[in-house]
Design a protein around this motif. Structure first.
Motif: not given
Lengths: 383, 383
Positions: B183-187, B213-223
């Protein structure tokens, strides 16, 4: 004497039949109480709070096996009735009788049983080591040992019994503590000393993080030893409560080791208390202690989520068995000698000392390791 | 496809050698992240936060076996170095590479191993089911199964992989979640959707109450799928995160049953979320579920200590296995048919529904039972 019968003016008795026990303690004097902060309160808690408002009690009746919790209006009437039974048998005004219950939640009291037990033991109320032991044993639920403490000062004595094993948490677990002193003290001063001692001792005991509907710490003063210095009394009461609190932690369900976490260098005493409790209640720390694994990373990570601001890069962490003291982390750097640290975990007591270098607040919390046995006990309680 | 490779523009690879795994995911686009709130943060978390500030990533490198946590300045340099290795191998600007680590705390990264693994798998980066499975498996620590979710809408797709088993707690456990969308979406919009989805899903998963100490959820959009409706995207992202969150709960260390606690009638959504988490994380509730004991008293007592105001006398509590629904408590009165309630606990999923009748807030939390196996796993981790 080991506890309450070491205090002049206190007579006790207790009976335990299977899961169902009854304790009577007769001691007239000024009284104060500290109660569970769980929103869901057992009816006897409400009754006890009403009665203690006058600052005076003449006796306490407490049963084990049924918590009389989540029993609504009928539960409250049952608690009143339980006090009436005691009042009639002892010839005391029922309004001066404290009522407490511990055990399974959501069942009604077996009042005929309580009446039968009360009539049986009232005639043997006495001031002996056997009597205080019977009283301490009769309030036990999943406890393995009865719990006694007696602190003697030149001018006065403080003694107490307690029960509590699972559901012990910040702000007390399913804990009943009955404390007595012969120090002469006003109800107001007694309450303030009891609140402070409770905050620093019982509220710092963590077994499984659950808070019960029935917690209560009561202190009655017979006043027979005459006037005392208030500061000295506060210290003696705290010492008595601390001893009982540690006994609760050591007898945590399924526990094989006592965990003591001492935090210093926190911004405030409250902050130190919170960090100490958070570390003590961490399942990962508890299982590491069980496995004799000097997993300082779990200790630091638990401290880090306590909501208290400090710089992990300045933190010191020591481990001790009461004799040897081993540094695990110094100024944020890992310095652990794994073999020595593991050795310091072999005993019945594992102590962590955490210096946050962020102020002058200090506090201690006590707990126990988390074992397969805890799971077994609590997976099969009701049935 | 089952997860990230279902999203256009995403290529993945992974390798696992004993305890040490490495995952590479290449996908260029706008990016947003949500990070642990533990005060003690692993260096890669700080690095990732710095890099994501620009709102764009081209690849992610993540290792398992060593968390690179509590490793100070050297740990930060090691994380930078890990990103550099990836950048060189893939021919990408290292500043556009996200770095994540999971595993044992307090050990330094084995950079030569990471370099060797990175060089080995970079040539096989591809968009296949095998590739996404390898990637999901390589980040596992004590997880028993790899975790995938793929949500397809008419116009776009959201896919994710995650790991996390112990130390899963409110505000995420040792959790890594890598989410992708075309999906195309702004940061900025991506971040706000990710925060909301994380709050309602990952942050509501409780395994043992510890926060990593290390938790992370990342989301990347290729658009690559073009413009979408923002509301629709938010729902799809939440659905994807919810599926992953439930998989984390089901794979809790030693778990035999999934616990789902749905709270409604709370003063606010936040209150409902807090009550749901408190019930889900109660060791007494967790052991009762393990023992198939419909101990509604423990559920109500846990709700009562969540710090949310409600009237226990109005509360309804239901239990369900997803099919049958059994009332335990109605308007504060115990109505439980013990045999039917026990039967509703035989399956792999035990759901509690609690209506506080104190407002319109509702929320769900997920967890798992507490078993002897949990204790065994965590008592013997480092050694």
């Amino acid at each position: 004497m080991k506890s309450i019968c070491g205090v002049e003016g206190v007579r006790a008795a207790g009976i335990k039949e299977g899961k169902f026990g009854l304790t009577l303690i007769e001691a007239a004097g000024t009284a104060a109480g500290v109660f569970t902060s769980n929103l869901v309160r057992a009816p006897p808690i409400s009754l006890m709070e009403d009665r203690i408002r006058k600052g005076r009690l003449e006796a306490v009746i407490a049963n084990s096996g049924c918590a009389n919790a989540f029993t609504g209006e009928r539960g409250y009437q049952d608690a009143v009735h339980m006090g009436d039974i005691c009042g009639e048998v002892l010839g005391i005004d029922p309004n001066a009788i404290g009522v407490a219950s511990t055990g399974v939640i959501g069942r009604y009291l077996d009042l005929p049983l309580i009446e039968r037990q009360c009539k049986k033991i009232a005639p043997v109320l006495e001031r002996t080591e056997q009597a205080e032991t019977d009283a301490a044993r009769a309030i036990m639920t999943t406890d393995l040992t009865e719990k006694h403490a007696l602190v003697t000062r030149e001018d006065f004595t403080v003694g107490g019994i307690t029960k509590g094993s699972g559901m012990i948490a910040p702000n007390m677990g399913t804990m009943l503590a009955f404390l007595y002193t012969d120090a002469e003290i006003t109800a107001r001063n007694l309450k303030s000393a009891l609140k402070k001692a409770t905050r620093r001792t019982f509220n710092q005991v963590v077994v499984d993080g659950d808070m019960s509907t029935n917690d209560i710490a009561l202190c009655t003063s017979t006043g027979l030893a005459g006037k005392i210095k208030l500061g000295e009394f506060g210290e003696a009461l705290e010492e008595c409560c601390r001893s009982l609190a540690i006994q609760i932690a050591m007898d945590g369900e399924g526990a094989t080791k006592l965990i003591e976490v001492f935090v210093k260098g926190a911004p405030s005493e409250e902050d130190a208390a919170r960090v100490a409790r958070t570390v003590t209640s961490s399942p990962l720390v508890k299982t590491a202690v069980y496995g004799e694994d000097p997993n300082w990373g779990r200790v630091i990570a638990a401290a880090g989520r306590a909501g208290v601001h400090f710089d992990p890069g300045k933190t010191d962490l020591l481990i001790s068995d009461g004799a040897a003291v081993i540094a695990l982390v110094t100024a944020g750097r890992i310095v652990v000698d794994l073999a020595a640290a593991k050795k310091a975990m072999h005993g019945k007591k594992v102590m962590f000392q955490l210096d946050l270098h962020a102020g002058n607040g200090m506090a201690t919390a006590w707990g126990c390791d988390l074992t397969e046995k805890y799971v077994e006990i609590n997976g099969r309680y009701t049935t």
